[in-house]
Write a protein that holds these residues in place. Structure first.
Motif, mmCIF file in Angstrom:
data_model
loop_
_atom_site.group_PDB
_atom_site.id
_atom_site.type_symbol
_atom_site.label_atom_id
_atom_site.label_comp_id
_atom_site.label_asym_id
_atom_site.label_seq_id
_atom_site.Cartn_x
_atom_site.Cartn_y
_atom_site.Cartn_z
ATOM 1 N N LYS A 8 0.831 -1.206 0.000
ATOM 2 C CA LYS A 8 0.000 0.000 0.000
ATOM 3 C C LYS A 8 0.864 1.254 0.000
ATOM 4 C CE LYS A 8 -0.505 0.030 4.960
ATOM 5 N NZ LYS A 8 -1.357 -0.016 6.104
ATOM 6 N N THR A 57 -1.332 -11.176 -1.174
ATOM 7 C CA THR A 57 -2.662 -10.792 -0.695
ATOM 8 C C THR A 57 -2.854 -11.057 0.792
ATOM 9 O OG1 THR A 57 -3.582 -12.917 -1.401
ATOM 10 C CG2 THR A 57 -3.726 -11.073 -2.958
ATOM 11 N N GLU A 58 -2.050 -11.939 1.361
ATOM 12 C CA GLU A 58 -2.128 -12.178 2.806
ATOM 13 C C GLU A 58 -1.497 -11.020 3.579
ATOM 14 O OE1 GLU A 58 -3.580 -15.013 4.493
ATOM 15 O OE2 GLU A 58 -4.450 -15.051 2.492
ATOM 16 N N GLN A 60 -1.066 -7.944 2.221
ATOM 17 C CA GLN A 60 -1.644 -6.693 1.738
ATOM 18 C C GLN A 60 -3.135 -6.865 1.432
ATOM 19 O OE1 GLN A 60 0.180 -3.780 1.525
ATOM 20 N NE2 GLN A 60 1.844 -4.968 2.431
ATOM 21 N N PRO A 61 -3.935 -7.238 2.428
ATOM 22 C CA PRO A 61 -5.355 -7.483 2.147
ATOM 23 C C PRO A 61 -6.096 -6.238 1.649
ATOM 24 C CG PRO A 61 -4.971 -7.450 4.515
ATOM 25 C CD PRO A 61 -3.626 -7.435 3.855
ATOM 26 N N GLU A 62 -5.634 -5.058 2.048
ATOM 27 C CA GLU A 62 -6.303 -3.840 1.587
ATOM 28 C C GLU A 62 -6.106 -3.638 0.085
ATOM 29 O OE1 GLU A 62 -2.325 -3.335 2.961
ATOM 30 O OE2 GLU A 62 -4.014 -3.688 4.270
ATOM 31 N N ALA A 64 -5.743 -6.169 -2.077
ATOM 32 C CA ALA A 64 -6.607 -7.189 -2.683
ATOM 33 C C ALA A 64 -8.054 -6.690 -2.734
ATOM 34 C CB ALA A 64 -6.506 -8.498 -1.907
ATOM 35 N N ARG A 65 -8.506 -6.054 -1.664
ATOM 36 C CA ARG A 65 -9.864 -5.491 -1.646
ATOM 37 C C ARG A 65 -9.990 -4.342 -2.643
ATOM 38 N NH1 ARG A 65 -9.276 -6.423 3.774
ATOM 39 N NH2 ARG A 65 -8.699 -4.276 4.223
ATOM 40 N N ALA A 66 -9.016 -3.448 -2.661
ATOM 41 C CA ALA A 66 -9.078 -2.280 -3.545
ATOM 42 C C ALA A 66 -9.133 -2.687 -5.015
ATOM 43 C CB ALA A 66 -7.882 -1.368 -3.294
ATOM 44 N N GLN A 68 -10.303 -5.572 -6.003
ATOM 45 C CA GLN A 68 -11.411 -6.527 -6.090
ATOM 46 C C GLN A 68 -10.939 -7.914 -6.536
ATOM 47 O OE1 GLN A 68 -14.301 -4.538 -8.560
ATOM 48 N NE2 GLN A 68 -14.766 -3.045 -6.979
ATOM 49 N N THR A 70 -10.729 -11.673 -6.326
ATOM 50 C CA THR A 70 -11.589 -12.728 -5.788
ATOM 51 C C THR A 70 -11.028 -14.119 -6.036
ATOM 52 O OG1 THR A 70 -12.900 -12.760 -7.815
ATOM 53 C CG2 THR A 70 -13.666 -11.314 -6.030
#
Length: 128
Positions: A8, A57-58, A60-62, A64-66, A68, A70
Motif C-alpha cells: 500500500k 494478498t495475505e 496486503q489485504p487492503e 486485494a480489496r481495492a 477486487q 476474488t
C-alpha cells in the motif's frame, strides 16, 4: 529486472511512475500461485523495461480489496493508472508472452496516435 514487492506504501508511485506494470496477486498457500511464480520471474528477466510487481494478498489485504481480487493468482496489467487487463488463473508461458506483446502493441499504438495528434494540431489551428 527482478520483480517488485508492491505494498500500500509503494503501489501508487509504481503504477504512476512506470509505463507498463504487470501485477501478480498471489498467496503462499495457493498452489497455482506457486507454479506461476517462477514463470512470472523469468518473464521479468526477459522484459526489463516492464515493471513486474507482486502483491502478497495475505500481507496486503487492503490492496486485494481495492483491486477486487476474488481468485488467486490474478494477473493485472496497468498503464498510466488504467487497467488494461485483469484475469484470474495462472497463465502458461506462451500466453504470458502474448499478453506482454499485446500490451506493448497498445502502448505503441497510443504513442503513434499521440504523435499524429501533436503534428496535426498546428494545421487544425490554421483552419480556423
Amino acid at each position: 529486472m527482478p520483480t517488485v514487492e508492491l505494498t500500500k506504501d509503494n503501489i501508487l508511485e509504481t503504477v504512476t511512475g512506470s509505463e507498463i506494470v504487470l501485477i501478480d496477486f498471489w498467496a503462499a498457500w495457493c498452489g497455482p500461485c506457486r507454479m506461476f511464480g517462477p514463470l512470472y520471474e523469468k518473464a521479468a528477466e526477459r522484459h526489463p523495461d516492464i515493471v513486474f510487481g507482486k502483491v502478497d494478498t495475505e500481507a496486503q489485504p487492503e490492496l486485494a480489496r481495492a483491486f477486487q481480487i476474488t481468485a488467486l493468482p490474478t494477473l493485472m496489467a496497468v498503464r498510466d493508472r488504467t487497467m488494461l487487463f485483469s484475469q484470474p488463473g495462472a497463465l502458461p508461458p506462451q500466453a504470458l508472452e502474448e499478453l506482454i506483446e499485446g500490451i506493448r502493441a497498445v502502448v505503441a499504438q497510443d504513442a503513434a496516435e499521440m504523435k499524429d495528434t501533436s503534428r496535426q494540431a498546428p494545421d487544425a489551428a490554421m483552419a480556423d
